[in-house]
Design an enzyme around this catalytic site. Structure first.
Site, PDB file in Angstrom:
ATOM      1  N   LYS A  70       0.863  -1.183   0.000  1.00  0.00           N
ATOM      2  CA  LYS A  70       0.000   0.000   0.000  1.00  0.00           C
ATOM      3  C   LYS A  70       0.898   1.230   0.000  1.00  0.00           C
ATOM      4  O   LYS A  70       1.748   1.396   0.875  1.00  0.00           O
ATOM      5  CB  LYS A  70      -0.911  -0.009   1.219  1.00  0.00           C
ATOM      6  CG  LYS A  70      -1.744   1.257   1.332  1.00  0.00           C
ATOM      7  CD  LYS A  70      -2.796   1.149   2.416  1.00  0.00           C
ATOM      8  CE  LYS A  70      -3.539   2.455   2.572  1.00  0.00           C
ATOM      9  NZ  LYS A  70      -4.581   2.362   3.599  1.00  0.00           N
ATOM     10  N   LYS A  79       1.402   9.893   5.790  1.00  0.00           N
ATOM     11  CA  LYS A  79       1.510   8.487   6.198  1.00  0.00           C
ATOM     12  C   LYS A  79       2.772   7.823   5.649  1.00  0.00           C
ATOM     13  O   LYS A  79       2.858   6.600   5.557  1.00  0.00           O
ATOM     14  CB  LYS A  79       0.245   7.744   5.765  1.00  0.00           C
ATOM     15  CG  LYS A  79      -1.040   8.315   6.385  1.00  0.00           C
ATOM     16  CD  LYS A  79      -2.256   7.423   6.134  1.00  0.00           C
ATOM     17  CE  LYS A  79      -3.486   7.969   6.847  1.00  0.00           C
ATOM     18  NZ  LYS A  79      -4.665   7.071   6.670  1.00  0.00           N
ATOM     19  N   GLU A 120       7.359  -6.934   0.648  1.00  0.00           N
ATOM     20  CA  GLU A 120       6.173  -6.812   1.508  1.00  0.00           C
ATOM     21  C   GLU A 120       5.201  -7.976   1.260  1.00  0.00           C
ATOM     22  O   GLU A 120       4.663  -8.568   2.190  1.00  0.00           O
ATOM     23  CB  GLU A 120       5.443  -5.485   1.240  1.00  0.00           C
ATOM     24  CG  GLU A 120       6.100  -4.255   1.833  1.00  0.00           C
ATOM     25  CD  GLU A 120       5.791  -4.077   3.320  1.00  0.00           C
ATOM     26  OE1 GLU A 120       5.130  -4.950   3.904  1.00  0.00           O
ATOM     27  OE2 GLU A 120       6.220  -3.061   3.886  1.00  0.00           O
ATOM     28  N   LYS A 168      -2.328  -1.502  -3.727  1.00  0.00           N
ATOM     29  CA  LYS A 168      -3.161  -0.302  -3.666  1.00  0.00           C
ATOM     30  C   LYS A 168      -2.306   0.948  -3.768  1.00  0.00           C
ATOM     31  O   LYS A 168      -1.271   1.007  -3.103  1.00  0.00           O
ATOM     32  CB  LYS A 168      -3.892  -0.322  -2.318  1.00  0.00           C
ATOM     33  CG  LYS A 168      -4.746   0.870  -2.040  1.00  0.00           C
ATOM     34  CD  LYS A 168      -5.325   0.728  -0.667  1.00  0.00           C
ATOM     35  CE  LYS A 168      -6.083   1.992  -0.343  1.00  0.00           C
ATOM     36  NZ  LYS A 168      -6.550   2.007   1.008  1.00  0.00           N
ATOM     37  N   SER A 180     -10.412   5.617  -4.365  1.00  0.00           N
ATOM     38  CA  SER A 180     -11.352   6.732  -4.471  1.00  0.00           C
ATOM     39  C   SER A 180     -10.908   7.815  -5.457  1.00  0.00           C
ATOM     40  O   SER A 180     -11.723   8.322  -6.230  1.00  0.00           O
ATOM     41  CB  SER A 180     -11.566   7.345  -3.091  1.00  0.00           C
ATOM     42  OG  SER A 180     -10.334   7.807  -2.550  1.00  0.00           O
TER      43      SER A 180
HETATM   44  C1  PBG Z   1      -6.991   3.731   5.676  1.00  0.00           C
HETATM   45  C2  PBG Z   1      -7.501   3.439   4.307  1.00  0.00           C
HETATM   46  C3  PBG Z   1      -7.417   4.314   3.239  1.00  0.00           C
HETATM   47  C4  PBG Z   1      -8.063   3.712   2.178  1.00  0.00           C
HETATM   48  C5  PBG Z   1      -8.507   2.455   2.588  1.00  0.00           C
HETATM   49  N1  PBG Z   1      -8.143   2.296   3.918  1.00  0.00           N
HETATM   50  C6  PBG Z   1      -6.865   5.684   3.188  1.00  0.00           C
HETATM   51  C7  PBG Z   1      -5.536   5.947   3.730  1.00  0.00           C
HETATM   52  O1  PBG Z   1      -4.683   5.069   3.851  1.00  0.00           O
HETATM   53  O2  PBG Z   1      -5.298   7.107   4.085  1.00  0.00           O
HETATM   54  C8  PBG Z   1      -8.219   4.352   0.840  1.00  0.00           C
HETATM   55  C9  PBG Z   1      -9.271   3.827  -0.062  1.00  0.00           C
HETATM   56  C10 PBG Z   1      -9.624   4.724  -1.189  1.00  0.00           C
HETATM   57  O3  PBG Z   1      -9.000   5.784  -1.406  1.00  0.00           O
HETATM   58  O4  PBG Z   1     -10.575   4.376  -1.903  1.00  0.00           O
HETATM   59  N2  PBG Z   1      -6.568   2.709   6.436  1.00  0.00           N
END
Ligand code: PBG
Length: 331
Positions: A196, A223, A239, A254, A280
């Site tokens: 991620k 983050k 990972e 992701k 998103s």
């Molecule tokens: C947080 C989380 C995020 C998403 C899924 N779980 C956002 C982040 O890591 O700040 C993002 C999903 C998306 O953007 O559709 N644990």
């Protein structure tokens, strides 16, 4: 060699093109992300995600019936926590009567066969908007993992089929596995967000859950100390292999489209199903372009989805799942 070989020969008709098509999209490929909120009869559209809603659990129940009718088989739940229930330890995350726990039960009551995947990370429960416990300007790893274990067990107890840790703490897969097994939840799986990235494409999601990292002194502003650097590829494989070793059942990459190389790389390296999260920001971009009339919406999202399959994804978490399922049903 040309002119004996003519690649266009197999592209001359629609039937022929279908016959030799290498990848296909089916309704079984999709995981439907859903956002739940407190209240009743609440269905608020998320501004930066047209057609996506924050739903109270009663509305969620209706939604599950619709998804079931479309033969969709898996949902990924995210709970929007009230500010009053946020702290730095994430205690609300394992409240047996918390919103997530109630939502899990509602999904199962609406359709016991619907697979329930749950987000496991502290950000929706954190006053600081971080996926872990913050102290001394840092996001702590091991105390966060302990919290994630409690959260996972609590989701399992409520009826989750798979927990989906999205936090990127080290060692959380094995610790969650041990915690689930110790409580008798050997059959509850782990879909780990293995690779991620610290991505700009999560913006609309953080609007949806009001979970962006806060801007305050001695609080990390982003983050990047736990999510991966978008410049890295070898590290993604590391990972993924570590999560496989720790007992993950499914591995996720992701975001999606900018990371198709990582999807393929991970797919080639592991012996587990690979999922991809079409996030998103990717959804928002396509909607924005379509609203301006600059892109053919339907063709564009279907092309994106098939590209995930081609890249090696076995599963796709996507906000387009419902539309795609309707499309597949009609064609
Ligand atoms: C947080 C989380 C995020 C998403 C899924 N779980 C956002 C982040 O890591 O700040 C993002 C999903 C998306 O953007 O559709 N644990």
């Amino acid at each position: 060699m040309y002119p004996i070989i003519r690649n266009r020969r197999l592209r001359t008709s629609s039937a022929l093109r279908s016959l030799v098509q290498e990848n296909t999209l089916t309704v079984d490929d999709f995981i439907v992300p859903l956002f739940v909120v407190e209240g009743t009869d609440v269905k608020e559209e998320i501004l930066s995600m047209p057609g996506q809603y924050r739903m109270s659990v009663d509305v969620l129940e209706d939604e599950i019936r619709e998804l079931t009718a479309l033969k969709l088989k898996a949902v990924l739940l995210f709970a929007k926590t009230d500010d009053t229930k946020k702290d730095n330890a994430g205690a609300e995350a394992w409240n047996p009567n918390g919103l997530m726990q109630r939502a899990i039960k509602i999904v199962k009551a609406a359709n016991s066969e619907m697979l329930v995947l749950t987000d496991v990370a502290l950000d929706p429960f954190s006053i600081y908007g971080h996926d872990g416990i913050v102290s001394g300007g840092k996001v702590l790893n091991d105390p966060t993992v302990e919290a994630l274990c409690k959260m996972s067990v609590s989701h399992a107890r409520a009826g989750a089929d798979l927990v989906a840790p999205s936090d990127m703490m080290d060692g959380r897969v094995i610790e969650i596995r041990k915690a689930l097994d110790a409580e008798g939840f050997e059959d509850v799986g782990i879909l780990s967000y293995a690779a991620k990235y610290a991505s700009a494409f999560y913006g609309p999601f953080r609007d949806a859950l009001d979970s962006a990292p806060v801007d305050a002194e001695n609080i990390p502003k982003d983050k990047k100390s736990y999510q991966m650097n978008p410049a890295n590829r070898v590290e993604a494989v590391k990972e993924a292999l570590m999560d496989q070793e720790e007992g993950a059942d499914i591995l996720m990459v992701k975001p999606g489209l900018p990371y198709l190389d990582i999807v393929r790389e991970v797919k080639n390296a592991v012996q587990l199903p690979v999922a991809v999260y079409h996030v998103s920001g990717e959804y928002a971009m396509l909607h924005a372009a379509a609203e301006k009339g600059w892109i053919d919406y339907e063709r564009a999202y279907l092309e994106q989805l098939i590209c995930f399959k081609r890249a090696g994804a076995d599963l796709i978490a996507t906000y387009f799942a419902k539309k795609a399922a309707k499309h597949l049903q009609a064609h």
